[in-house]
Design a protein around this motif. Structure first.
Motif, PDB file in Angstrom:
ATOM      1  N   LYS A  13       3.984  -2.003 -10.640  1.00  0.00           N
ATOM      2  CA  LYS A  13       4.026  -2.009 -12.103  1.00  0.00           C
ATOM      3  C   LYS A  13       3.617  -3.381 -12.642  1.00  0.00           C
ATOM      4  O   LYS A  13       2.913  -3.478 -13.646  1.00  0.00           O
ATOM      5  CB  LYS A  13       5.430  -1.630 -12.585  1.00  0.00           C
ATOM      6  CG  LYS A  13       5.547  -1.493 -14.078  1.00  0.00           C
ATOM      7  CD  LYS A  13       4.768  -0.311 -14.595  1.00  0.00           C
ATOM      8  CE  LYS A  13       5.094  -0.072 -16.045  1.00  0.00           C
ATOM      9  NZ  LYS A  13       4.348   1.019 -16.620  1.00  0.00           N
ATOM     10  N   ASP A  14       4.033  -4.444 -11.977  1.00  0.00           N
ATOM     11  CA  ASP A  14       3.641  -5.792 -12.384  1.00  0.00           C
ATOM     12  C   ASP A  14       2.132  -5.973 -12.257  1.00  0.00           C
ATOM     13  O   ASP A  14       1.489  -6.537 -13.138  1.00  0.00           O
ATOM     14  CB  ASP A  14       4.383  -6.840 -11.551  1.00  0.00           C
ATOM     15  CG  ASP A  14       4.158  -8.245 -12.059  1.00  0.00           C
ATOM     16  OD1 ASP A  14       4.209  -8.452 -13.294  1.00  0.00           O
ATOM     17  OD2 ASP A  14       3.936  -9.145 -11.223  1.00  0.00           O
ATOM     18  N   ALA A  15       1.555  -5.479 -11.161  1.00  0.00           N
ATOM     19  CA  ALA A  15       0.101  -5.554 -10.967  1.00  0.00           C
ATOM     20  C   ALA A  15      -0.617  -4.763 -12.060  1.00  0.00           C
ATOM     21  O   ALA A  15      -1.627  -5.216 -12.600  1.00  0.00           O
ATOM     22  CB  ALA A  15      -0.277  -5.023  -9.589  1.00  0.00           C
ATOM     23  N   PHE A  16      -0.088  -3.606 -12.426  1.00  0.00           N
ATOM     24  CA  PHE A  16      -0.656  -2.780 -13.489  1.00  0.00           C
ATOM     25  C   PHE A  16      -0.636  -3.536 -14.817  1.00  0.00           C
ATOM     26  O   PHE A  16      -1.638  -3.597 -15.531  1.00  0.00           O
ATOM     27  CB  PHE A  16       0.140  -1.472 -13.604  1.00  0.00           C
ATOM     28  CG  PHE A  16      -0.236  -0.630 -14.787  1.00  0.00           C
ATOM     29  CD1 PHE A  16      -1.354   0.180 -14.752  1.00  0.00           C
ATOM     30  CD2 PHE A  16       0.542  -0.646 -15.938  1.00  0.00           C
ATOM     31  CE1 PHE A  16      -1.704   0.974 -15.839  1.00  0.00           C
ATOM     32  CE2 PHE A  16       0.203   0.136 -17.026  1.00  0.00           C
ATOM     33  CZ  PHE A  16      -0.914   0.941 -16.974  1.00  0.00           C
ATOM     34  N   LEU A  35      -4.122   8.134 -13.720  1.00  0.00           N
ATOM     35  CA  LEU A  35      -2.848   7.529 -13.339  1.00  0.00           C
ATOM     36  C   LEU A  35      -2.060   8.490 -12.468  1.00  0.00           C
ATOM     37  O   LEU A  35      -2.167   9.698 -12.617  1.00  0.00           O
ATOM     38  CB  LEU A  35      -2.016   7.220 -14.591  1.00  0.00           C
ATOM     39  CG  LEU A  35      -2.649   6.305 -15.629  1.00  0.00           C
ATOM     40  CD1 LEU A  35      -1.806   6.308 -16.892  1.00  0.00           C
ATOM     41  CD2 LEU A  35      -2.788   4.900 -15.077  1.00  0.00           C
ATOM     42  N   ASP A  36      -1.239   7.938 -11.576  1.00  0.00           N
ATOM     43  CA  ASP A  36      -0.380   8.830 -10.806  1.00  0.00           C
ATOM     44  C   ASP A  36       0.881   9.135 -11.614  1.00  0.00           C
ATOM     45  O   ASP A  36       1.097   8.590 -12.693  1.00  0.00           O
ATOM     46  CB  ASP A  36      -0.069   8.270  -9.421  1.00  0.00           C
ATOM     47  CG  ASP A  36       0.774   7.002  -9.436  1.00  0.00           C
ATOM     48  OD1 ASP A  36       1.431   6.719 -10.455  1.00  0.00           O
ATOM     49  OD2 ASP A  36       0.774   6.297  -8.419  1.00  0.00           O
ATOM     50  N   ARG A  37       1.712   9.995 -11.101  1.00  0.00           N
ATOM     51  CA  ARG A  37       2.858  10.492 -11.866  1.00  0.00           C
ATOM     52  C   ARG A  37       3.853   9.404 -12.247  1.00  0.00           C
ATOM     53  O   ARG A  37       4.594   9.544 -13.199  1.00  0.00           O
ATOM     54  CB  ARG A  37       3.570  11.595 -11.091  1.00  0.00           C
ATOM     55  CG  ARG A  37       4.171  11.102  -9.797  1.00  0.00           C
ATOM     56  CD  ARG A  37       4.784  12.232  -9.041  1.00  0.00           C
ATOM     57  NE  ARG A  37       5.310  11.708  -7.777  1.00  0.00           N
ATOM     58  CZ  ARG A  37       5.830  12.424  -6.851  1.00  0.00           C
ATOM     59  NH1 ARG A  37       5.908  13.718  -7.022  1.00  0.00           N
ATOM     60  NH2 ARG A  37       6.273  11.874  -5.750  1.00  0.00           N
ATOM     61  N   TYR A  38       3.878   8.294 -11.523  1.00  0.00           N
ATOM     62  CA  TYR A  38       4.804   7.218 -11.839  1.00  0.00           C
ATOM     63  C   TYR A  38       4.410   6.467 -13.112  1.00  0.00           C
ATOM     64  O   TYR A  38       5.206   5.740 -13.676  1.00  0.00           O
ATOM     65  CB  TYR A  38       4.915   6.251 -10.664  1.00  0.00           C
ATOM     66  CG  TYR A  38       5.405   6.951  -9.423  1.00  0.00           C
ATOM     67  CD1 TYR A  38       6.716   7.434  -9.362  1.00  0.00           C
ATOM     68  CD2 TYR A  38       4.574   7.162  -8.342  1.00  0.00           C
ATOM     69  CE1 TYR A  38       7.167   8.108  -8.243  1.00  0.00           C
ATOM     70  CE2 TYR A  38       5.020   7.825  -7.223  1.00  0.00           C
ATOM     71  CZ  TYR A  38       6.317   8.300  -7.176  1.00  0.00           C
ATOM     72  OH  TYR A  38       6.756   8.961  -6.071  1.00  0.00           O
ATOM     73  N   TYR A  39       3.188   6.637 -13.556  1.00  0.00           N
ATOM     74  CA  TYR A  39       2.711   5.985 -14.773  1.00  0.00           C
ATOM     75  C   TYR A  39       2.518   6.992 -15.900  1.00  0.00           C
ATOM     76  O   TYR A  39       1.818   6.728 -16.854  1.00  0.00           O
ATOM     77  CB  TYR A  39       1.397   5.247 -14.502  1.00  0.00           C
ATOM     78  CG  TYR A  39       1.611   4.092 -13.556  1.00  0.00           C
ATOM     79  CD1 TYR A  39       2.001   2.855 -14.034  1.00  0.00           C
ATOM     80  CD2 TYR A  39       1.465   4.268 -12.188  1.00  0.00           C
ATOM     81  CE1 TYR A  39       2.222   1.803 -13.160  1.00  0.00           C
ATOM     82  CE2 TYR A  39       1.684   3.216 -11.318  1.00  0.00           C
ATOM     83  CZ  TYR A  39       2.070   1.991 -11.813  1.00  0.00           C
ATOM     84  OH  TYR A  39       2.299   0.957 -10.956  1.00  0.00           O
ATOM     85  N   SER A  40       3.137   8.134 -15.809  1.00  0.00           N
ATOM     86  CA  SER A  40       2.975   9.179 -16.816  1.00  0.00           C
ATOM     87  C   SER A  40       4.104   9.184 -17.845  1.00  0.00           C
ATOM     88  O   SER A  40       4.329  10.184 -18.509  1.00  0.00           O
ATOM     89  CB  SER A  40       2.867  10.551 -16.148  1.00  0.00           C
ATOM     90  OG  SER A  40       4.061  10.852 -15.452  1.00  0.00           O
TER      91      SER A  40
END
Length: 67
Positions: A13-16, A35-40
């Motif tokens: 998340k920090d890299a994002f 995006l994958d599901r963790y960023y939805s």
């Protein structure tokens, strides 16, 4: 075409967030992003605005997302 991606051993998340900051500073506008599901989450999706097409992988989560 892929323009960039982020990776971190400590925090994805920090890299994002760092990648998004760099793109904003450079004035890069995105037409679409996958995006994958963790960023939805709603909070993450609002970052892109209505002019960016956001594709969530896998799609089955998409029916539950309301922006």
């Amino acid at each position: 075409m892929y323009v960039g991606f982020g990776y971190s051993n400590r925090s994805e998340k920090d890299a994002f967030n760092k990648a998004m900051k760099i793109l904003k500073e450079m004035g890069v506008k995105m037409n679409s992003i996958s995006l994958d599901r963790y960023y939805s989450t709603r909070k993450t999706l609002k970052v892109f605005g209505k002019e960016t097409a956001v594709y969530v992988i896998p799609e089955k989560n998409l029916s539950r997302i309301r922006i």
